[in-house]
Design a protein around this motif. Structure first.
Motif, PDB file in Angstrom:
ATOM      1  N   PRO A  69      16.919 -23.236 -64.609  1.00  0.00           N
ATOM      2  CA  PRO A  69      15.498 -22.505 -63.609  1.00  0.00           C
ATOM      3  C   PRO A  69      15.646 -23.135 -62.265  1.00  0.00           C
ATOM      4  CG  PRO A  69      14.471 -23.546 -65.912  1.00  0.00           C
ATOM      5  CD  PRO A  69      15.976 -23.592 -66.510  1.00  0.00           C
ATOM      6  N   PHE A  70      15.656 -24.320 -62.199  1.00  0.00           N
ATOM      7  CA  PHE A  70      15.507 -25.168 -61.174  1.00  0.00           C
ATOM      8  C   PHE A  70      16.938 -25.293 -59.930  1.00  0.00           C
ATOM      9  CE2 PHE A  70      15.424 -28.075 -58.035  1.00  0.00           C
ATOM     10  CZ  PHE A  70      13.893 -28.943 -57.745  1.00  0.00           C
ATOM     11  N   PHE A  71      18.119 -24.779 -60.438  1.00  0.00           N
ATOM     12  CA  PHE A  71      18.726 -24.217 -60.173  1.00  0.00           C
ATOM     13  C   PHE A  71      19.181 -22.724 -60.116  1.00  0.00           C
ATOM     14  CE2 PHE A  71      18.563 -28.598 -61.611  1.00  0.00           C
ATOM     15  CZ  PHE A  71      19.123 -29.558 -60.377  1.00  0.00           C
ATOM     16  N   ARG A  72      18.996 -21.557 -60.640  1.00  0.00           N
ATOM     17  CA  ARG A  72      19.218 -20.427 -60.807  1.00  0.00           C
ATOM     18  C   ARG A  72      18.447 -19.984 -59.557  1.00  0.00           C
ATOM     19  NH1 ARG A  72      17.401 -19.453 -65.769  1.00  0.00           N
ATOM     20  NH2 ARG A  72      15.125 -19.382 -65.112  1.00  0.00           N
ATOM     21  N   PRO A  73      19.955 -19.176 -58.758  1.00  0.00           N
ATOM     22  CA  PRO A  73      19.543 -18.157 -58.125  1.00  0.00           C
ATOM     23  C   PRO A  73      18.507 -17.374 -58.769  1.00  0.00           C
ATOM     24  CG  PRO A  73      21.646 -17.550 -58.830  1.00  0.00           C
ATOM     25  CD  PRO A  73      20.923 -18.908 -59.230  1.00  0.00           C
ATOM     26  N   VAL A  74      17.423 -16.677 -58.332  1.00  0.00           N
ATOM     27  CA  VAL A  74      16.289 -15.540 -58.877  1.00  0.00           C
ATOM     28  C   VAL A  74      16.285 -15.188 -57.188  1.00  0.00           C
ATOM     29  CG1 VAL A  74      15.586 -17.255 -60.101  1.00  0.00           C
ATOM     30  CG2 VAL A  74      14.645 -18.086 -58.525  1.00  0.00           C
ATOM     31  N   THR A 231      -1.622 -28.951 -60.863  1.00  0.00           N
ATOM     32  CA  THR A 231      -0.478 -29.222 -62.694  1.00  0.00           C
ATOM     33  C   THR A 231       0.842 -28.550 -61.853  1.00  0.00           C
ATOM     34  OG1 THR A 231      -0.455 -27.143 -63.408  1.00  0.00           O
ATOM     35  CG2 THR A 231      -2.172 -29.348 -64.324  1.00  0.00           C
ATOM     36  N   LEU A 232       1.814 -29.193 -62.667  1.00  0.00           N
ATOM     37  CA  LEU A 232       3.596 -28.874 -62.416  1.00  0.00           C
ATOM     38  C   LEU A 232       3.292 -26.724 -62.614  1.00  0.00           C
ATOM     39  CD1 LEU A 232       5.703 -31.259 -62.952  1.00  0.00           C
ATOM     40  CD2 LEU A 232       4.624 -31.265 -61.415  1.00  0.00           C
ATOM     41  N   HIS A 233       3.082 -26.747 -63.512  1.00  0.00           N
ATOM     42  CA  HIS A 233       2.891 -24.898 -64.210  1.00  0.00           C
ATOM     43  C   HIS A 233       2.267 -24.297 -62.947  1.00  0.00           C
ATOM     44  CE1 HIS A 233       3.261 -26.065 -68.520  1.00  0.00           C
ATOM     45  NE2 HIS A 233       4.047 -26.255 -68.190  1.00  0.00           N
ATOM     46  N   ALA A 234       0.717 -24.800 -62.324  1.00  0.00           N
ATOM     47  CA  ALA A 234       0.664 -24.241 -61.881  1.00  0.00           C
ATOM     48  C   ALA A 234       1.112 -24.453 -60.362  1.00  0.00           C
ATOM     49  CB  ALA A 234      -1.422 -24.057 -61.726  1.00  0.00           C
ATOM     50  N   GLN A 235       1.864 -24.769 -59.892  1.00  0.00           N
ATOM     51  CA  GLN A 235       2.888 -24.969 -59.020  1.00  0.00           C
ATOM     52  C   GLN A 235       3.511 -24.341 -59.130  1.00  0.00           C
ATOM     53  OE1 GLN A 235       5.806 -26.690 -57.794  1.00  0.00           O
ATOM     54  NE2 GLN A 235       6.199 -25.878 -55.922  1.00  0.00           N
ATOM     55  N   MET A 236       4.501 -24.206 -60.059  1.00  0.00           N
ATOM     56  CA  MET A 236       5.502 -22.570 -60.138  1.00  0.00           C
ATOM     57  C   MET A 236       4.930 -21.293 -60.488  1.00  0.00           C
ATOM     58  SD  MET A 236       8.174 -24.909 -63.406  1.00  0.00           S
ATOM     59  CE  MET A 236       7.028 -26.372 -64.000  1.00  0.00           C
ATOM     60  N   ASP A 251       8.897 -17.924 -67.651  1.00  0.00           N
ATOM     61  CA  ASP A 251       8.745 -17.972 -68.613  1.00  0.00           C
ATOM     62  C   ASP A 251       8.417 -19.635 -69.174  1.00  0.00           C
ATOM     63  OD1 ASP A 251      11.103 -19.605 -69.850  1.00  0.00           O
ATOM     64  OD2 ASP A 251      11.397 -17.143 -70.292  1.00  0.00           O
ATOM     65  N   ARG A 252       7.775 -19.311 -70.047  1.00  0.00           N
ATOM     66  CA  ARG A 252       7.569 -21.453 -70.820  1.00  0.00           C
ATOM     67  C   ARG A 252       8.417 -21.617 -71.103  1.00  0.00           C
ATOM     68  NH1 ARG A 252       1.879 -21.669 -71.499  1.00  0.00           N
ATOM     69  NH2 ARG A 252       1.945 -23.752 -72.413  1.00  0.00           N
ATOM     70  N   ALA A 253       9.680 -21.616 -71.872  1.00  0.00           N
ATOM     71  CA  ALA A 253      10.527 -21.937 -72.197  1.00  0.00           C
ATOM     72  C   ALA A 253      11.308 -23.021 -69.841  1.00  0.00           C
ATOM     73  CB  ALA A 253      11.500 -21.251 -72.452  1.00  0.00           C
ATOM     74  N   ASP A 254      11.008 -21.869 -69.327  1.00  0.00           N
ATOM     75  CA  ASP A 254      11.673 -22.080 -68.474  1.00  0.00           C
ATOM     76  C   ASP A 254      11.102 -23.352 -67.092  1.00  0.00           C
ATOM     77  OD1 ASP A 254      13.932 -20.718 -67.849  1.00  0.00           O
ATOM     78  OD2 ASP A 254      13.214 -18.947 -66.747  1.00  0.00           O
ATOM     79  N   MET A 255       9.665 -23.009 -67.751  1.00  0.00           N
ATOM     80  CA  MET A 255       9.129 -24.211 -66.682  1.00  0.00           C
ATOM     81  C   MET A 255       9.223 -25.290 -67.884  1.00  0.00           C
ATOM     82  SD  MET A 255       5.526 -22.112 -66.392  1.00  0.00           S
ATOM     83  CE  MET A 255       4.639 -21.392 -67.497  1.00  0.00           C
ATOM     84  N   ALA A 256       9.692 -25.182 -68.938  1.00  0.00           N
ATOM     85  CA  ALA A 256       9.109 -26.671 -70.200  1.00  0.00           C
ATOM     86  C   ALA A 256      10.909 -27.331 -69.180  1.00  0.00           C
ATOM     87  CB  ALA A 256       9.713 -26.040 -70.860  1.00  0.00           C
TER      88      ALA A 256
END
Length: 490
Positions: A69-74, A231-236, A251-256
């Protein structure tokens, strides 16, 4: 914080981790990471820059980026997190890289998406002038709600100058409940330092630290320029809804998976063209030092900062006179950084509201005090004047706002304030916070010019020159060069 400490330095040794098969040397011309390209992210990548070589370490081994998810185009533009956080730029984005990308793609790269990669989405997007803030100053448009949704502000904002047209137009300006400011992308690296909490309270405000709503642990406040996400979650969540233009959050899996990657990345200058390896001959610089060390804690302020270069005070046999002279300059710069005191005045978060006095005499380590990193052990934002008159450098390319305090006047600026970016005040709604910005990370500086949140310092010397003007420090020419040399090897 527990999850961030858990990831640090999994037990494998760096000798095994950084085996030759996992090391890549990337030339600048081929350094760009395109969303979705799918190549493996190595355990170590070295990138050349004007001062030498930047090293990017990924602890725990290489990462498969395909569908990560860091590299995936969205989103509608095909952006990804990697778009604005490039490894060659110390996980930030330099003006040099931006310009090369514009030339290579004729401005068609997702980096230049209308929403925030242009001066304003209403402009003609195929014209270079519409992207001048990004191309010339490395600035991304940040759209903040105004007034804040969760608090009633004690000041008003009027647009005095609007060269981008975004703050006077009906769609993106105050008429639509927004304010547009322009800021540099902050590095997504060395996060165990940025998220470390050295105090049990915010000493810049004299208030308890805000708590992570998920974990209940205190937050450092060092992630974003205006403290809007702790937090990193809030930043995302913030990035997904704005820079990536997503209609729903990760989603939570992508954030993790993103947290795992961001938490394992360390960047620093590794080799200097004039002084050689920064972890040689007794020096302890470089990215490995960041990965294997722990953040400085309360009580470490001052003497430990940049002590890793103390060994370079003594000339080393076998080196050229030029190499020894440069190394000695770096060691002197570290001493100037720690020991040269000056009067710090009219700086909210330092001189007010806490009781240090106005002015207070101290050195650079008063704010840049965390060992190995140079950010602040003490949480919270400060106003160094970089965005606010009369201290800010002229910036006719940026909007100018008139702030009028409706309750108590600002402790240093009075009731009426002129600023290019109200900073932390856009988050809190407090006039006393106008101009406050989160301190910048000091590692990987050679790879990611320009500097300050608004890009007003075009090079390392401009940083020193700004502080000289702001606080009338009285640096000698030699001291200025020593400080530049120090910052170039961080």
């Amino acid at each position: 914080m527990m999850q961030l400490r858990a990831f640090i330095l999994a037990t494998s040794s760096f000798a095994a981790l950084l085996g030759a098969r996992e090391i890549a040397l990337a030339e600048r011309g081929d350094a760009w990471w395109t969303p979705g390209e799918g190549r493996e992210f190595p355990a170590q990548i070295d990138y050349e820059n004007d001062y030498g070589t930047l090293r990017v370490l990924l602890t725990g081994g290489p990462l498969a980026t395909k569908d990560h998810p860091f590299f995936r185009p969205v989103g509608p533009r095909g952006r990804a997190c990697i778009t604005c956080h490039q490894p060659a730029d110390a996980m930030s984005l330099s003006v040099e890289t931006v310009r090369k990308r514009w030339d290579k793609t004729q401005g068609k790269d997702p980096l230049f998406a209308a929403y925030d990669g242009s001066n304003c989405p209403t402009l003609k997007q195929d014209e270079r002038a519409s992207h001048s803030l990004l191309l010339d100053h490395g600035l991304i448009r940040i759209q903040r709600p105004w007034p804040p949704r969760e608090t009633k502000p004690d000041f008003t904002i009027e647009t005095v100058r609007d060269p981008t047209s975004c703050n006077s137009g009906g769609k993106y300006g105050p008429g639509a409940g927004n304010i547009s400011v322009y800021r540099r992308p902050r590095p997504v690296a060395n996060l165990k330092y940025l998220l470390a909490v050295g105090f049990a309270y915010d000493p810049k405000q004299g208030m308890p630290l805000p708590l992570d709503p998920e974990s209940g642990e205190p937050m450092s406040g060092n992630l974003m320029a205006d403290g809007r996400a702790g937090t990193l979650h809030a930043q995302m969540h913030d990035a997904a809804a704005t820079h990536l233009e997503l209609l729903q959050h990760f989603d939570r899996a992508d954030m993790a998976r993103i947290v795992d990657f961001e938490s394992r990345i360390f960047t620093a200058q590794q080799i200097d063209k004039r002084g050689g390896a920064l972890n040689a001959d007794g020096a302890e610089g470089g990215a490995e030092k960041l990965a294997t060390s722990e953040p400085g804690q309360l009580g470490s302020i001052g003497r430990a900062v940049w002590s890793e270069f103390a060994a370079w005070e003594t000339p080393k046999p076998g080196l050229t006179p030029e190499e020894n002279a440069f190394r000695a300059s770096v060691a002197r710069g570290a001493k100037v950084f720690r020991d040269k005191t000056f009067l710090i005045s009219d700086s909210a978060g330092i001189n007010s509201p806490i009781g240090f006095g106005n002015p207070v005499r101290n050195s650079c380590v008063f704010c840049h005090n965390m060992s190995q990193m140079g950010n602040d052990v003490a949480p919270g934002q400060v106003d160094l004047g970089t965005t606010t008159l009369p201290f800010a450098d002229p910036a006719p390319h940026l909007p100018l706002f008139r702030i009028t305090c409706t309750a108590a006047p600002h402790p240093h600026y009075g009731r009426v304030i002129y600023t290019n970016d109200p900073g932390y005040a856009l988050t809190t709604g407090r006039c006393a916070d106008v101009g406050k910005i989160t301190l910048q990370s000091m590692r990987g500086l050679s790879a990611r010019a320009p500097y300050f949140s608004n890009g007003s310092a075009k090079d390392l010397r401009a940083i020193i020159d700004y502080y000289e003007r702001r606080y009338h420090i009285g640096y000698t020419e030699q001291e200025k060069q020593d400080l530049v040399n120090l910052m170039s090897v961080l």
